[in-house]
Motif scaffolding. Structure first.
Motif, short mmCIF file in Angstrom:
data_model
loop_
_atom_site.label_atom_id
_atom_site.label_comp_id
_atom_site.label_asym_id
_atom_site.label_seq_id
_atom_site.Cartn_x
_atom_site.Cartn_y
_atom_site.Cartn_z
N THR A 6 0.81 -1.22 0.00
CA THR A 6 0.00 0.00 0.00
C THR A 6 0.84 1.26 0.00
OG1 THR A 6 -0.11 -0.03 2.42
CG2 THR A 6 -1.91 -1.12 1.21
N ASN A 7 2.11 1.14 0.33
CA ASN A 7 2.96 2.33 0.43
C ASN A 7 4.17 2.17 -0.47
OD1 ASN A 7 3.87 4.79 1.25
ND2 ASN A 7 4.76 4.05 3.15
N THR A 8 3.94 2.10 -1.77
CA THR A 8 5.06 1.97 -2.69
C THR A 8 5.44 3.34 -3.24
OG1 THR A 8 3.57 1.54 -4.53
CG2 THR A 8 4.43 -0.37 -3.36
N VAL A 9 6.71 3.48 -3.54
CA VAL A 9 7.23 4.74 -4.05
C VAL A 9 7.76 4.51 -5.45
CG1 VAL A 9 8.94 6.55 -3.68
CG2 VAL A 9 7.86 5.46 -1.71
N ASP A 23 8.22 0.90 -10.43
CA ASP A 23 7.11 0.91 -9.47
C ASP A 23 7.59 0.96 -8.02
OD1 ASP A 23 5.08 0.95 -11.37
OD2 ASP A 23 5.05 -1.24 -11.52
N THR A 24 8.78 0.44 -7.76
CA THR A 24 9.29 0.42 -6.39
C THR A 24 10.77 0.77 -6.36
OG1 THR A 24 9.94 -1.90 -6.46
CG2 THR A 24 7.68 -1.44 -5.75
N ILE A 25 11.23 1.16 -5.18
CA ILE A 25 12.65 1.44 -4.99
C ILE A 25 13.46 0.17 -5.21
CG2 ILE A 25 14.39 2.08 -3.26
CD1 ILE A 25 12.33 4.02 -2.09
N LYS A 26 12.92 -0.97 -4.78
CA LYS A 26 13.62 -2.25 -4.92
C LYS A 26 13.86 -2.59 -6.39
CE LYS A 26 13.34 -7.02 -3.34
NZ LYS A 26 12.57 -8.01 -2.60
N GLU A 27 12.87 -2.36 -7.26
CA GLU A 27 13.04 -2.63 -8.69
C GLU A 27 14.08 -1.70 -9.30
OE1 GLU A 27 9.21 -2.28 -10.52
OE2 GLU A 27 8.42 -4.05 -9.49
N ALA A 28 14.04 -0.42 -8.94
CA ALA A 28 15.01 0.54 -9.47
C ALA A 28 16.42 0.19 -8.99
CB ALA A 28 14.64 1.95 -9.04
N ALA A 29 16.55 -0.20 -7.74
CA ALA A 29 17.86 -0.57 -7.20
C ALA A 29 18.42 -1.79 -7.92
CB ALA A 29 17.75 -0.83 -5.70
N ALA A 30 17.57 -2.77 -8.21
CA ALA A 30 18.02 -3.96 -8.93
C ALA A 30 18.50 -3.59 -10.33
CB ALA A 30 16.89 -4.98 -9.00
N HIS A 31 17.82 -2.66 -10.99
CA HIS A 31 18.22 -2.22 -12.32
C HIS A 31 19.60 -1.56 -12.29
CE1 HIS A 31 17.84 -0.67 -16.41
NE2 HIS A 31 18.20 0.51 -15.94
N ILE A 32 19.83 -0.73 -11.28
CA ILE A 32 21.10 -0.02 -11.15
C ILE A 32 22.20 -0.96 -10.66
CG2 ILE A 32 22.30 1.81 -9.86
CD1 ILE A 32 19.66 3.35 -9.84
N GLY A 33 21.83 -1.92 -9.84
CA GLY A 33 22.81 -2.85 -9.28
C GLY A 33 23.29 -2.45 -7.90
N ILE A 53 21.33 9.35 -12.23
CA ILE A 53 20.51 10.38 -11.61
C ILE A 53 19.17 9.75 -11.30
CG2 ILE A 53 19.41 12.62 -11.92
CD1 ILE A 53 21.73 13.34 -13.80
N VAL A 54 18.74 9.88 -10.05
CA VAL A 54 17.48 9.28 -9.60
C VAL A 54 16.61 10.35 -8.96
CG1 VAL A 54 18.45 6.98 -9.28
CG2 VAL A 54 18.52 8.59 -7.40
N ARG A 55 15.30 10.13 -9.02
CA ARG A 55 14.36 11.07 -8.40
C ARG A 55 13.06 10.32 -8.09
NH1 ARG A 55 12.64 14.46 -13.85
NH2 ARG A 55 11.38 12.80 -14.75
#
Length: 61
Positions: A6-9, A23-33, A53-55
């Motif tokens: 319910t609280n995804t960023v 959709d989530t910080i976890k997905e973005a982090a996995a993409h970046i490594g 660069i992230v936002r």
């Protein structure tokens, strides 16, 4: 992403082809490594993360 979350960023990452939204910080982090905590700190401090660069994603309304 969990259907119970319910609280995804949503996070935007600037890639060579432009801004990519995750959709989530976890997905973005996995993409970046990197770990999700590393990306969270970069977002909070408004600093690049491993050269990307992230936002926080802002919906255009």
């Amino acid at each position: 992403m969990s259907p119970f979350a319910t609280n995804t960023v949503k996070v935007d990452v600037l890639t060579q082809s432009g801004w990519q939204t995750f959709d989530t910080i976890k997905e973005a982090a996995a993409h970046i490594g990197v770990s999700h905590s590393c990306l969270t700190v970069a977002l909070r401090k408004e600093k690049p993360c491993k050269g990307f660069i992230v936002r926080h994603h802002e919906e255009n309304t």
